[in-house]
Design a protein around this motif. Structure first.
Motif, PDB file in Angstrom:
ATOM      1  N   LYS A   1      55.861  24.177 -14.657  1.00  0.00           N
ATOM      2  CA  LYS A   1      54.568  24.129 -15.347  1.00  0.00           C
ATOM      3  C   LYS A   1      53.484  23.639 -14.397  1.00  0.00           C
ATOM      4  N   TYR A   2      52.374  24.390 -14.333  1.00  0.00           N
ATOM      5  CA  TYR A   2      51.244  24.025 -13.496  1.00  0.00           C
ATOM      6  C   TYR A   2      50.025  23.781 -14.383  1.00  0.00           C
ATOM      7  N   GLY A   3      49.403  22.626 -14.220  1.00  0.00           N
ATOM      8  CA  GLY A   3      48.270  22.248 -15.065  1.00  0.00           C
ATOM      9  C   GLY A   3      46.958  22.861 -14.606  1.00  0.00           C
ATOM     10  N   GLY A   4      45.902  22.516 -15.323  1.00  0.00           N
ATOM     11  CA  GLY A   4      44.583  23.105 -15.119  1.00  0.00           C
ATOM     12  C   GLY A   4      44.037  22.921 -13.715  1.00  0.00           C
TER      13      GLY A   4
ATOM     14  N   VAL B   1      49.743  28.401  -6.057  1.00  0.00           N
ATOM     15  CA  VAL B   1      50.806  28.285  -7.057  1.00  0.00           C
ATOM     16  C   VAL B   1      51.784  29.456  -6.891  1.00  0.00           C
ATOM     17  N   ALA B   2      51.237  30.657  -6.655  1.00  0.00           N
ATOM     18  CA  ALA B   2      52.104  31.824  -6.450  1.00  0.00           C
ATOM     19  C   ALA B   2      53.066  31.570  -5.287  1.00  0.00           C
ATOM     20  N   ASP B   3      52.525  30.988  -4.204  1.00  0.00           N
ATOM     21  CA  ASP B   3      53.381  30.697  -3.042  1.00  0.00           C
ATOM     22  C   ASP B   3      54.481  29.697  -3.398  1.00  0.00           C
ATOM     23  N   LYS B   4      54.125  28.695  -4.186  1.00  0.00           N
ATOM     24  CA  LYS B   4      55.095  27.679  -4.594  1.00  0.00           C
ATOM     25  C   LYS B   4      56.191  28.298  -5.473  1.00  0.00           C
ATOM     26  N   VAL B   5      55.795  29.135  -6.402  1.00  0.00           N
ATOM     27  CA  VAL B   5      56.752  29.772  -7.305  1.00  0.00           C
ATOM     28  C   VAL B   5      57.739  30.614  -6.494  1.00  0.00           C
ATOM     29  N   ILE B   6      57.180  31.357  -5.544  1.00  0.00           N
ATOM     30  CA  ILE B   6      57.994  32.256  -4.730  1.00  0.00           C
ATOM     31  C   ILE B   6      59.033  31.490  -3.918  1.00  0.00           C
ATOM     32  N   ARG B   7      58.654  30.289  -3.479  1.00  0.00           N
ATOM     33  CA  ARG B   7      59.602  29.490  -2.721  1.00  0.00           C
ATOM     34  C   ARG B   7      60.859  29.211  -3.557  1.00  0.00           C
ATOM     35  N   THR B   8      60.649  28.911  -4.823  1.00  0.00           N
ATOM     36  CA  THR B   8      61.800  28.648  -5.698  1.00  0.00           C
ATOM     37  C   THR B   8      62.610  29.926  -5.934  1.00  0.00           C
ATOM     38  N   VAL B   9      61.894  31.051  -6.074  1.00  0.00           N
ATOM     39  CA  VAL B   9      62.591  32.327  -6.271  1.00  0.00           C
ATOM     40  C   VAL B   9      63.426  32.664  -5.033  1.00  0.00           C
ATOM     41  N   ASP B  10      62.829  32.398  -3.850  1.00  0.00           N
ATOM     42  CA  ASP B  10      63.530  32.703  -2.601  1.00  0.00           C
ATOM     43  C   ASP B  10      64.781  31.847  -2.418  1.00  0.00           C
ATOM     44  N   GLU B  11      64.803  30.692  -3.088  1.00  0.00           N
ATOM     45  CA  GLU B  11      66.014  29.864  -3.043  1.00  0.00           C
ATOM     46  C   GLU B  11      67.101  30.428  -3.958  1.00  0.00           C
ATOM     47  N   GLY B  12      66.799  31.534  -4.627  1.00  0.00           N
ATOM     48  CA  GLY B  12      67.810  32.202  -5.436  1.00  0.00           C
ATOM     49  C   GLY B  12      67.773  31.851  -6.917  1.00  0.00           C
TER      50      GLY B  12
ATOM     51  N   VAL C   1      54.933  28.219 -16.615  1.00  0.00           N
ATOM     52  CA  VAL C   1      54.012  27.954 -17.720  1.00  0.00           C
ATOM     53  C   VAL C   1      52.710  27.445 -17.111  1.00  0.00           C
ATOM     54  N   VAL C   2      51.577  28.017 -17.519  1.00  0.00           N
ATOM     55  CA  VAL C   2      50.303  27.577 -16.942  1.00  0.00           C
ATOM     56  C   VAL C   2      49.289  27.193 -18.013  1.00  0.00           C
ATOM     57  N   SER C   3      48.391  26.321 -17.594  1.00  0.00           N
ATOM     58  CA  SER C   3      47.271  25.904 -18.444  1.00  0.00           C
ATOM     59  C   SER C   3      46.062  26.791 -18.149  1.00  0.00           C
ATOM     60  N   ALA C   4      44.982  26.523 -18.859  1.00  0.00           N
ATOM     61  CA  ALA C   4      43.709  27.170 -18.565  1.00  0.00           C
ATOM     62  C   ALA C   4      43.175  26.613 -17.246  1.00  0.00           C
ATOM     63  N   MET C   5      42.400  27.419 -16.515  1.00  0.00           N
ATOM     64  CA  MET C   5      41.776  26.943 -15.283  1.00  0.00           C
ATOM     65  C   MET C   5      40.896  25.736 -15.630  1.00  0.00           C
ATOM     66  N   SER C   6      40.936  24.704 -14.775  1.00  0.00           N
ATOM     67  CA  SER C   6      40.211  23.484 -15.131  1.00  0.00           C
ATOM     68  C   SER C   6      38.725  23.801 -15.310  1.00  0.00           C
ATOM     69  N   GLY C   7      38.125  23.214 -16.325  1.00  0.00           N
ATOM     70  CA  GLY C   7      36.719  23.476 -16.614  1.00  0.00           C
ATOM     71  C   GLY C   7      36.532  24.508 -17.706  1.00  0.00           C
ATOM     72  N   GLU C   8      37.514  25.422 -17.837  1.00  0.00           N
ATOM     73  CA  GLU C   8      37.372  26.527 -18.778  1.00  0.00           C
ATOM     74  C   GLU C   8      37.357  26.028 -20.226  1.00  0.00           C
ATOM     75  N   THR C   9      38.278  25.125 -20.552  1.00  0.00           N
ATOM     76  CA  THR C   9      38.342  24.609 -21.920  1.00  0.00           C
ATOM     77  C   THR C   9      37.035  23.899 -22.283  1.00  0.00           C
TER      78      THR C   9
ATOM     79  N   SER D   1      51.621  19.311  -7.220  1.00  0.00           N
ATOM     80  CA  SER D   1      51.401  20.714  -6.861  1.00  0.00           C
ATOM     81  C   SER D   1      50.744  20.816  -5.482  1.00  0.00           C
ATOM     82  N   MET D   2      50.322  19.678  -4.923  1.00  0.00           N
ATOM     83  CA  MET D   2      49.638  19.705  -3.629  1.00  0.00           C
ATOM     84  C   MET D   2      50.565  19.229  -2.496  1.00  0.00           C
ATOM     85  N   LYS D   3      51.284  18.125  -2.750  1.00  0.00           N
ATOM     86  CA  LYS D   3      52.132  17.529  -1.716  1.00  0.00           C
ATOM     87  C   LYS D   3      53.578  17.979  -1.871  1.00  0.00           C
ATOM     88  N   GLU D   4      54.315  17.934  -0.763  1.00  0.00           N
ATOM     89  CA  GLU D   4      55.755  18.183  -0.818  1.00  0.00           C
ATOM     90  C   GLU D   4      56.456  16.945  -1.375  1.00  0.00           C
TER      91      GLU D   4
END
Lengths: 404, 404
Positions: free
Chosen positions: B7-10, B22-33, B39-47, B231-234
């Motif tokens: 889950k990635y927040g706003g 976020v796409a790059d982060k997701v792909i890293r997990t997919v690449d690990e098999g 699950v995502v929130s609204a872009m911050s500020g949008e709400t 979501s920013m740091k390892e």
């Protein structure tokens, strides 16, 4: 008590203030004792904002996801307009495309409406509510979100009016009706009170960009009386209806013109069966639409073809034509994008001879040369040099007394 | 191959650039098999943008329409993230709440999830796709759009993980895990590798605002291993799991504190049955939450009540208390908003005596007076003067060696 479907476009709902104005307009119709279904577009600018983000991420955005993305635009508007109506003390309820549901085929970004289930809308109306429906969007049987493509909100409104057997479908836009011609070219152009579907189709397709062709076709097919009005100015607008409902049939309803075309010629083609197909086929294969097309048979066993395409497609069409000319042994290929098409449209033409003759006479009097002629049952189009556009339209408008 | 819900927040999806990350982060997990549901929130500020428009139109926006409006926020994000994944060559597909469907009750703006049908998601995963689901939203059996209220996207992620029996639910946020206390107060505060649901609930409810209580409760109920990461740091973040999975059980996991409370006292109340209800009842009726509450019986047939409420509610609670004091013939009413609550939390407390004594000793050594005490099985809370907050938290952090 009548049932009215009203549609407000993106400019009409482009800000909170404008949404408030639309609420006031809707209420006026309700106060006259009518049931109202309102169809709205996305707030102007919103679709562009979303599209820009999508294209930054994916240059050719996935069509399914594009529909998920863009359909949020109208969803925002239906919620805000419903709130504005409630704030004024009028019960209202919003419906997205999938909630209605407006069932479409599964061609993402340009889906076609296949079926509308009107049970829910009807019971909301019967419960005394104003129903606010998201235009432009639908859903497939498989619960995929779809959008209808350009002008989709007009189509939604007409389709809902047909499904609900509404008494009228009112399209609010930034013009106050359909004019005899473009008032920017002919200052005394006159707003038409009534026009037939067929005339509207000829005028719309020829560049009087008031309504999308598809929605007029739809209205014609299901005999939905369609009215174009301004969302800013007062006035009865223009009613578009079937021929049997138009009492007085004017000779000519309007003059359309189109500056977006270019003319291509292939001259001295050895004349034998199949030659037309060998010229037109490769151009269609390249997804270039051909508008007018004429062929002159020469005396020397050759023939000349002339046709028009959209100006943007002219270079590509010229390339293809040159290749084909070589294959066919044609003498010459020419292109001219300094032309315009001017069309007289009127259902009265059907029963009146001499319209074409009068048109050619008017142009001849002014020394305007006609390069191509095309006709349908209710339309005569000519291709002339672009510089004569204003003069020709004004002269024809005067000659047929369209300002009366 | 594991099944992971992320889950990635706003803030994490607050711009096109961040969605790309976020796409790059997701792909890293997919690449690990692994199979991944995002699950995502609204872009911050949008709400906030949407809420502002709604309130301009309707000061108390209709809850049903508010849900229609706000649910567009996540719908935009799922489409854009799916596009970003596809652009990287990974098959992806977006799902709104109603498309899953995530069924909720019909309490608009704070609905509760009742049932998730995971058939579609499972078949998408089995087809090798990354599934991107809109957080925060659901649908009723009657096809009404609902939203889950504050922190709803976390709840969506945990509920999906439970329904799919996922191996882990990873909540990406702007902190890199759960700390022994607030690092702004205690610089050597340490990130916890693992913590139990119960400890997390006590820490979260006490102001360590990493995760919404509801999502932790949900995870606890369905035994979903929950991991908080940046979501920013390892880094591995903090795993929140059940007690039987935590190998080494530290005495104390963390120190929470809360500056948002105020203390109210009603003194010298004639002591008879029902008096507690007559004090607490009217305050609850005014929708004011009471946190800690203690009663001291006096020797003169009177009793003293002390309780805490949110600081914002202090003036209203004081008003009510004054009225009740008059009715009950109480001697005095006092309010103090210069207090804080400091809490030690640790599952180890269950089996170790003397934690409370050690806590009181540490505070006494520094001359910090304890005004109220409250305990649960895994928590000891004290109310102290606000000016001692930093000193108390640092001293306790040192005394229990939480930096080790």
């Amino acid at each position: 008590m009548a049932l009215i479907v009203q549609k407000y476009g993106g400019t009409s709902v482009g800000s909170v203030e404008r949404i408030q104005n639309v609420a006031d307009k809707v209420i006026r119709t309700v106060d006259e004792g009518h049931q109202v279904v309102v169809v709205v577009s996305a707030m102007s600018g919103e679709t562009n904002r979303l599209t820009a983000m999508a294209q930054e991420i994916q240059p050719r955005p996935n069509p399914r996801e594009m529909d998920v993305l863009l359909s949020t635009g109208e969803q925002v508007t239906i919620a805000l307009l419903s709130m504005a109506l409630m704030q004024r003390g009028y019960p209202a309820v919003s419906y997205t495309g999938w909630q209605v549901p407006i069932l479409t085929n599964n061609v993402h970004t340009k889906a076609r409406i296949e079926k509308i289930n009107d049970d829910k809308l009807r019971s909301e109306l019967n419960a005394g509510k104003i129903v606010v429906v998201a235009g432009f969007q639908g859903v497939t049987l498989n619960n995929e979100i779809t959008t209808l493509g350009r002008g989709g909100s007009d189509t939604t409104a007409v389709a809902l009016a047909a499904a609900l057997k509404a008494d009228e479908c009112q399209i609010y836009t930034d013009v106050d009706g359909v004019y005899t011609t473009d008032p920017r070219v002919v200052p005394n152009a006159r707003r038409l009170d009534v026009i037939t579907y067929d005339e509207m189709l000829e005028l719309a397709s020829l560049g009087a960009k008031v309504l999308q062709i598809r929605s007029v076709e739809f209205a014609s097919k299901y005999r939905v009386p369609l009215r174009v009005l301004s969302s800013m100015k007062e006035g009865g607008g223009t009613l578009i209806t079937s021929e049997d409902k138009v009492m007085e049939k004017p000779l000519i309803s309007g003059i359309a013109f189109n500056r977006d075309e270019a003319k291509l010629m292939i001259l001295g083609v050895p004349d034998k069966p199949g030659v037309a197909y060998q010229i037109v086929g490769p151009i269609s294969d390249a997804n270039i639409d051909i508008d007018m097309i004429i062929q002159n048979q020469g005396v020397d066993g050759t023939t000349d073809f002339t046709f028009t395409v959209h100006r943007n497609d002219c270079p590509a069409a010229l390339e293809i034509l040159k290749r084909q000319a070589e294959k066919l042994g044609a003498r010459e290929v020419l292109a001219d994008d300094g032309i315009v098409k001017v069309s007289l449209v009127g259902i009265g033409m059907k029963s009146h001879a001499g319209i074409a003759a009068r048109m050619f006479e008017v142009l001849a009097e002014r020394g305007i040369n006609i390069q191509m002629i095309g006709t349908t049952e209710i339309k005569i189009s000519v291709i002339i040099e672009e510089k004569y556009l204003e003069e020709a339209v004004q002269a024809l408008h005067d000659a047929f007394e369209l300002e009366r």
